[in-house]
Design a protein around this motif. Sequence first.
Motif, mmCIF file in Angstrom:
data_model
loop_
_atom_site.group_PDB
_atom_site.id
_atom_site.type_symbol
_atom_site.label_atom_id
_atom_site.label_comp_id
_atom_site.label_asym_id
_atom_site.label_seq_id
_atom_site.Cartn_x
_atom_site.Cartn_y
_atom_site.Cartn_z
ATOM 1 N N GLU A 1 0.797 -1.396 -0.083
ATOM 2 C CA GLU A 1 -0.075 0.570 -0.145
ATOM 3 C C GLU A 1 0.818 1.255 0.190
ATOM 4 O O GLU A 1 0.508 2.117 -0.500
ATOM 5 C CB GLU A 1 -0.742 -0.268 1.303
ATOM 6 C CG GLU A 1 -2.053 -1.064 0.763
ATOM 7 C CD GLU A 1 -3.200 -0.946 2.284
ATOM 8 O OE1 GLU A 1 -3.241 -0.194 3.407
ATOM 9 O OE2 GLU A 1 -4.224 -0.851 1.252
ATOM 10 N N LYS A 2 2.261 1.473 0.181
ATOM 11 C CA LYS A 2 3.104 2.307 0.626
ATOM 12 C C LYS A 2 3.231 3.165 -1.194
ATOM 13 O O LYS A 2 3.431 4.153 -1.213
ATOM 14 C CB LYS A 2 4.066 2.449 0.816
ATOM 15 C CG LYS A 2 5.517 3.651 1.730
ATOM 16 C CD LYS A 2 6.358 3.089 2.737
ATOM 17 C CE LYS A 2 7.386 3.002 2.159
ATOM 18 N NZ LYS A 2 8.242 2.657 3.235
ATOM 19 N N GLN A 3 3.140 2.008 -2.372
ATOM 20 C CA GLN A 3 3.422 2.253 -3.387
ATOM 21 C C GLN A 3 2.004 3.136 -3.848
ATOM 22 O O GLN A 3 2.392 4.354 -4.612
ATOM 23 C CB GLN A 3 3.276 1.171 -4.327
ATOM 24 C CG GLN A 3 4.867 0.543 -3.765
ATOM 25 C CD GLN A 3 5.076 -0.997 -4.718
ATOM 26 O OE1 GLN A 3 3.959 -1.376 -4.987
ATOM 27 N NE2 GLN A 3 6.577 -1.532 -4.898
ATOM 28 N N MET A 4 0.799 2.570 -2.963
ATOM 29 C CA MET A 4 -0.029 3.485 -3.991
ATOM 30 C C MET A 4 0.245 5.429 -3.455
ATOM 31 O O MET A 4 -0.639 5.849 -4.041
ATOM 32 C CB MET A 4 -1.474 3.493 -3.665
ATOM 33 C CG MET A 4 -1.894 3.287 -2.497
ATOM 34 S SD MET A 4 -3.743 2.730 -2.025
ATOM 35 C CE MET A 4 -3.655 3.016 -0.616
ATOM 36 N N PHE A 5 0.467 5.260 -2.117
ATOM 37 C CA PHE A 5 1.120 6.726 -2.110
ATOM 38 C C PHE A 5 2.076 7.353 -2.783
ATOM 39 O O PHE A 5 2.023 8.957 -3.329
ATOM 40 C CB PHE A 5 1.239 7.533 -1.146
ATOM 41 C CG PHE A 5 0.370 7.008 0.396
ATOM 42 C CD1 PHE A 5 -0.368 8.184 0.918
ATOM 43 C CD2 PHE A 5 0.234 6.241 0.808
ATOM 44 C CE1 PHE A 5 -1.105 7.665 1.371
ATOM 45 C CE2 PHE A 5 -0.721 5.871 1.837
ATOM 46 C CZ PHE A 5 -1.177 6.729 2.531
ATOM 47 N N GLY A 6 2.662 7.292 -4.147
ATOM 48 C CA GLY A 6 3.835 7.482 -4.122
ATOM 49 C C GLY A 6 5.025 8.040 -3.722
ATOM 50 O O GLY A 6 4.877 7.759 -2.359
ATOM 51 N N ARG A 7 6.330 7.989 -4.393
ATOM 52 C CA ARG A 7 7.633 8.178 -3.871
ATOM 53 C C ARG A 7 7.198 9.446 -2.853
ATOM 54 O O ARG A 7 7.931 9.856 -1.846
ATOM 55 C CB ARG A 7 8.256 8.252 -4.445
ATOM 56 C CG ARG A 7 10.075 8.562 -4.699
ATOM 57 C CD ARG A 7 11.217 8.092 -5.587
ATOM 58 N NE ARG A 7 10.969 6.895 -5.488
ATOM 59 C CZ ARG A 7 11.146 6.453 -6.940
ATOM 60 N NH1 ARG A 7 11.182 6.665 -7.847
ATOM 61 N NH2 ARG A 7 11.293 4.654 -6.888
ATOM 62 N N GLU A 8 7.036 10.399 -2.945
ATOM 63 C CA GLU A 8 7.264 12.097 -2.404
ATOM 64 C C GLU A 8 6.230 11.882 -1.859
ATOM 65 O O GLU A 8 6.596 12.113 -0.098
ATOM 66 C CB GLU A 8 6.270 12.946 -3.606
ATOM 67 C CG GLU A 8 7.394 12.991 -5.088
ATOM 68 C CD GLU A 8 9.057 13.276 -3.869
ATOM 69 O OE1 GLU A 8 8.948 14.014 -3.411
ATOM 70 O OE2 GLU A 8 9.757 12.880 -4.449
ATOM 71 N N ALA A 9 5.187 11.065 -1.145
ATOM 72 C CA ALA A 9 3.961 11.236 0.032
ATOM 73 C C ALA A 9 4.170 9.792 0.360
ATOM 74 O O ALA A 9 4.419 10.136 1.840
ATOM 75 C CB ALA A 9 2.590 10.338 -0.886
ATOM 76 N N ALA A 10 4.773 8.839 -0.179
ATOM 77 C CA ALA A 10 5.692 7.962 0.847
ATOM 78 C C ALA A 10 6.766 8.906 1.655
ATOM 79 O O ALA A 10 6.696 7.626 3.484
ATOM 80 C CB ALA A 10 5.601 7.287 0.394
ATOM 81 N N LYS A 11 7.344 9.386 1.174
ATOM 82 C CA LYS A 11 8.605 9.854 2.326
ATOM 83 C C LYS A 11 8.162 10.603 3.438
ATOM 84 O O LYS A 11 8.815 10.653 4.785
ATOM 85 C CB LYS A 11 9.333 11.188 1.105
ATOM 86 C CG LYS A 11 10.248 10.019 0.332
ATOM 87 C CD LYS A 11 11.167 11.580 0.064
ATOM 88 C CE LYS A 11 11.795 10.822 -1.400
ATOM 89 N NZ LYS A 11 12.333 11.393 -2.165
ATOM 90 N N VAL A 12 7.087 11.020 3.370
ATOM 91 C CA VAL A 12 6.516 11.837 4.784
ATOM 92 C C VAL A 12 5.338 10.917 5.702
ATOM 93 O O VAL A 12 4.882 11.385 6.901
ATOM 94 C CB VAL A 12 5.479 13.264 4.158
ATOM 95 C CG1 VAL A 12 6.443 14.292 3.780
ATOM 96 C CG2 VAL A 12 4.650 13.145 3.465
#
Length: 76
Positions: A2-13
């Motif tokens: 699921e972390k991937q569905m947020f996208g790379r930039e959003a997953a960083k936060v």
Amino acid sequence: MEKQMFGREAAKVLDYVECFPDGYRKGVKIAEACANVAIEGFPTWVINGQVLSGEKELPELATLSGFEFEDLSKSN
């Protein structure tokens, strides 16, 4: 994941905890942060003190967390 569905930039936060940072295998203990909220399955979300198990769609996570986002389909 699921972390991937947020996208790379959003997953960083995201406040993300890997419960088995070295991988799961017999005899490996779950990370303390995961044990403290009594994780029973994956993925598990802890939102505003509520422990939620299972996959969730982005709109549901937004509602649960109180996240508000602007409609990206609108043009400027």
